[in-house]
Design a protein around this motif. Structure first.
Motif, short mmCIF file in Angstrom:
data_model
loop_
_atom_site.label_atom_id
_atom_site.label_comp_id
_atom_site.label_asym_id
_atom_site.label_seq_id
_atom_site.Cartn_x
_atom_site.Cartn_y
_atom_site.Cartn_z
N LEU A 19 -29.71 14.58 -86.26
CA LEU A 19 -29.18 13.33 -85.86
C LEU A 19 -27.72 12.98 -85.88
CD1 LEU A 19 -31.93 11.00 -87.33
CD2 LEU A 19 -31.72 11.46 -85.02
N PRO A 20 -27.08 13.10 -84.89
CA PRO A 20 -25.39 12.85 -85.03
C PRO A 20 -25.08 11.56 -85.28
CG PRO A 20 -26.09 13.24 -82.90
CD PRO A 20 -27.44 13.41 -83.60
N ALA A 21 -23.59 11.36 -85.50
CA ALA A 21 -23.37 9.87 -85.84
C ALA A 21 -22.58 9.16 -84.33
CB ALA A 21 -22.44 9.82 -86.78
N THR A 22 -22.65 9.76 -83.35
CA THR A 22 -22.13 9.08 -82.22
C THR A 22 -23.14 8.81 -81.09
OG1 THR A 22 -22.05 11.29 -80.80
CG2 THR A 22 -20.35 10.79 -82.25
N THR A 23 -22.99 7.80 -80.56
CA THR A 23 -23.74 7.19 -79.38
C THR A 23 -24.41 8.30 -78.38
OG1 THR A 23 -23.04 5.06 -79.63
CG2 THR A 23 -24.28 5.37 -77.73
N ALA A 24 -23.39 9.19 -77.91
CA ALA A 24 -23.55 10.06 -76.94
C ALA A 24 -24.70 11.22 -77.64
CB ALA A 24 -22.39 10.75 -76.44
N GLY A 25 -24.47 11.59 -78.88
CA GLY A 25 -25.32 12.41 -79.51
C GLY A 25 -26.68 11.84 -79.45
N TYR A 26 -26.80 10.70 -79.91
CA TYR A 26 -28.07 9.82 -80.06
C TYR A 26 -28.87 10.09 -78.57
CZ TYR A 26 -27.10 7.46 -84.64
OH TYR A 26 -27.00 7.42 -85.85
N ALA A 27 -28.07 9.81 -77.51
CA ALA A 27 -28.65 9.97 -76.38
C ALA A 27 -29.27 11.16 -76.06
CB ALA A 27 -27.81 9.39 -75.21
N GLN A 28 -28.74 12.26 -76.49
CA GLN A 28 -29.17 13.70 -76.33
C GLN A 28 -30.30 13.84 -77.14
OE1 GLN A 28 -25.69 16.31 -77.36
NE2 GLN A 28 -24.45 15.35 -75.76
N VAL A 29 -30.32 13.55 -78.53
CA VAL A 29 -31.33 13.69 -79.22
C VAL A 29 -32.66 13.01 -78.49
CG1 VAL A 29 -32.53 13.16 -81.49
CG2 VAL A 29 -29.98 13.82 -81.47
N GLU A 30 -32.32 11.72 -77.95
CA GLU A 30 -33.40 10.84 -77.42
C GLU A 30 -34.15 11.59 -76.18
OE1 GLU A 30 -35.26 8.54 -74.59
OE2 GLU A 30 -33.23 9.07 -74.31
N ALA A 31 -33.49 12.16 -75.43
CA ALA A 31 -33.91 12.87 -74.27
C ALA A 31 -34.84 13.95 -74.45
CB ALA A 31 -32.65 13.46 -73.49
N ARG A 32 -34.39 14.68 -75.79
CA ARG A 32 -35.10 15.96 -76.06
C ARG A 32 -36.42 15.56 -76.82
NH1 ARG A 32 -30.05 17.96 -77.94
NH2 ARG A 32 -30.79 17.63 -80.17
N SER A 34 -38.39 12.02 -77.43
CA SER A 34 -39.41 10.88 -77.00
C SER A 34 -38.95 9.79 -76.38
CB SER A 34 -40.87 10.86 -78.20
OG SER A 34 -40.31 10.08 -79.07
N PRO A 35 -39.75 9.12 -75.46
CA PRO A 35 -39.26 7.96 -75.07
C PRO A 35 -39.09 6.89 -76.01
CG PRO A 35 -41.39 8.47 -74.14
CD PRO A 35 -40.69 9.84 -74.95
N GLU A 36 -39.84 6.84 -77.17
CA GLU A 36 -39.94 5.88 -78.11
C GLU A 36 -38.69 5.59 -78.81
OE1 GLU A 36 -42.30 8.13 -77.73
OE2 GLU A 36 -44.00 6.89 -77.14
N PHE A 37 -37.72 6.70 -78.89
CA PHE A 37 -36.34 6.55 -79.19
C PHE A 37 -35.45 5.70 -78.59
CE2 PHE A 37 -38.02 9.95 -82.18
CZ PHE A 37 -37.13 10.01 -83.14
N ALA A 38 -36.06 5.39 -77.31
CA ALA A 38 -35.08 4.91 -76.64
C ALA A 38 -34.64 3.33 -77.12
CB ALA A 38 -35.51 4.56 -75.21
N ARG A 39 -35.78 2.67 -77.63
CA ARG A 39 -35.65 1.34 -78.22
C ARG A 39 -34.84 1.29 -79.54
NH1 ARG A 39 -41.74 -0.63 -79.14
NH2 ARG A 39 -41.82 1.55 -79.47
N LEU A 40 -35.00 2.51 -80.10
CA LEU A 40 -34.14 2.69 -81.47
C LEU A 40 -32.86 2.49 -80.89
CD1 LEU A 40 -33.63 2.94 -84.42
CD2 LEU A 40 -34.32 5.30 -84.01
N PHE A 41 -32.56 3.63 -80.10
CA PHE A 41 -31.05 3.74 -79.68
C PHE A 41 -30.34 2.66 -79.00
CE2 PHE A 41 -32.79 8.39 -79.71
CZ PHE A 41 -32.24 8.39 -80.91
N ALA A 42 -31.36 2.02 -78.18
CA ALA A 42 -30.77 0.67 -77.32
C ALA A 42 -30.46 -0.30 -78.32
CB ALA A 42 -31.96 0.21 -76.46
N THR A 43 -31.30 -0.49 -79.67
CA THR A 43 -31.08 -1.49 -80.43
C THR A 43 -29.60 -1.22 -81.06
OG1 THR A 43 -33.36 -1.87 -80.75
CG2 THR A 43 -31.94 -2.72 -82.82
#
Length: 443
Positions: A19-32, A34-43
């Motif tokens: 888990l990186p500390a940047t929004t871009a990094g979060y998006a990369q993790v989310e893509a790899r 599961s879609p459930e992480f999308a809500r976490l990152f959007a929040t």
């Protein structure tokens, strides 16, 4: 319980490290992942861009971790910094403070058990009490680490606790002088009639060998042979699973002690007797195990094993009902997860989760004037929000048995005091052993 190592620690550590500390990094993790992480990152993104004040990543990530663990069960948590150091200090058994085991319950600090001989116990703090104020300041809603930090302090300093005790109409204040808490896991005494009384106060390192040594000392003090043994596990909040197995193995010569079952079949571990100690070190000696609502976890393993093998008679009150195993999973050098990884089962296949260990003979603590009212309103594992459910399905009526009056036990605390009885449960156990001297106690 104190925590065994596990090979899954490495896997969890790797996952968290991704888990990186940047929004871009979060998006990369989310893509790899599961879609459930999308809500976490959007929040996360909405908070970062729209919250009234600027919030740093550390606060948001810590909040997300705490939230995930809070959704699991009351015994899983994230530890770092002082919290992790405090756990290690407790394991070492030497710190300055009050000497109580506490946990959060719906935002309130609940006392699981005061340690025997601790400043808290001497001041009258009891299992099941709720601490609402410290030095007049409301602590409801604090994190457990914040509340514990306020209770810690240098030996000799005083602290005022406001206590709400189930069974009493009003709260009351207690002044406790902090001390150096050097936990003495095992203490013993010889009682008239050559009856040994061994108190196990917690399951830290070497408890099994400490009890064996205490038994030898008692046998040396006795005039002749010991006629009975009271193994006292009251107010013992637990500790090391390995030491619970070792203590049980002292008195068992064959059969299973406890089994630990996780999510997958390969996570099942069975602990057998004759692996730590050979034979029954007290063969032929009648044993009574004392438990109460403060007896939890490792205490319940020992009581359940000796009860199922008919090696001891269990007396007292129904135990706390914590039938789960926590494992300490390192994340970084100074952080870790305390995660519930398994349930444990007694030799007969009983899970003590929720229901606890039911004594063979229920003996109320009549020498405590508040005991009856507190027992009727006692909070146990089954009352904790988010607790693990017993897979066998504990029936409500089974949990209510210990709330019924027993016509055999009608003396008041004042009447017992006149008779010189300050601990009715222990006195009843000793009198039972005197009546059954020379026979092996069984259910």
């Amino acid at each position: 319980m104190k925590f065994a190592a596990t090979v899954r620690a490495a896997a969890l550590c790797t996952a968290v490290a991704l888990l990186p500390a940047t929004t871009a990094g979060y998006a990369q993790v989310e893509a790899r992942v599961s879609p459930e992480f999308a809500r976490l990152f959007a929040t996360y993104q909405r908070i970062k861009t729209s919250y009234v004040d600027q919030v740093d990543d550390e606060a948001l990530i810590r909040g997300a971790i705490d939230g995930m663990l809070a959704s699991l069960d009351p015994h899983s948590s994230y530890l770092d910094g002082t919290a992790l150091q405090r756990l290690n200090t407790m394991i070492d058994g030497n710190y300055q403070g009050l000497g109580i085991s506490v946990q959060m319950e719906d935002g309130a600090v609940k006392v699981i058990s005061p340690f025997r001989g601790s400043p808290a116990e001497q001041a009258g703090v009891a299992a099941g009490d709720y601490i609402t104020h410290i030095d007049g300041r409301l602590i409801y809603g604090l994190e457990i680490d914040q509340a514990v930090e306020q209770m810690r302090g240098p030996a000799g300093s005083a602290i005022e606790l406001t206590i709400f005790r189930p069974g009493r109409d009003n709260s009351f204040d207690v002044t406790v002088t902090r001390g150096v808490i050097e936990l003495e896991p095992v203490t013993s005494e010889l009682i008239d009639g050559n009856i040994g009384h061994i108190m196990v106060n917690e399951f830290s390192a070497d408890v099994g060998s400490d009890v064996r040594n205490a038994l030898r000392d008692l046998q040396g003090q006795a005039t002749g042979r010991l006629t009975g043994l009271v193994l006292d596990l009251r107010r013992n909040p637990g500790g090391s699973l390995d030491e619970a197995v070792a203590l049980s193995d002292l008195f068992l010569s064959d059969g299973q002690i406890v089994s630990q079952r996780g999510r997958n079949r390969q996570d099942t571990i069975v602990y057998e007797s004759e692996t730590v100690y050979r034979g029954d070190v007290a063969e032929g000696l009648p044993i009574i195990v004392l438990i109460d609502e403060g007896s939890a976890s490792a205490s319940e393993i020992v009581a359940g094993a000796l009860q199922d093998h008919h090696r001891a008679l269990v007396m007292g009150e129904r135990s706390f009902g914590k039938g789960s195993v926590q494992t300490l999973l390192p994340l970084t050098r100074d952080s870790a997860l305390k995660l519930t990884t398994a349930r444990y089962y007694t030799p007969s296949g009983r899970s003590v989760q929720e229901g606890g260990i039911e004594p063979d003979i229920r003996v109320p603590q009549l020498s405590d004037p508040d005991a009856e009212r507190r027992q009727r309103l006692a909070m146990r594992e089954s009352d904790l929000r988010g607790h693990l459910v017993n897979e066998a399905g504990v029936q409500d009526e089974a949990l209510e048995r210990d709330r019924l009056d027993d016509p055999r036990f009608q003396l008041t605390a004042a009447q017992l005091e006149e008779q010189g009885v300050t601990d009715f449960q222990l006195d009843y156990a000793v009198r039972t052993l005197r009546r059954t001297a020379g026979t092996v106690a069984s259910r």
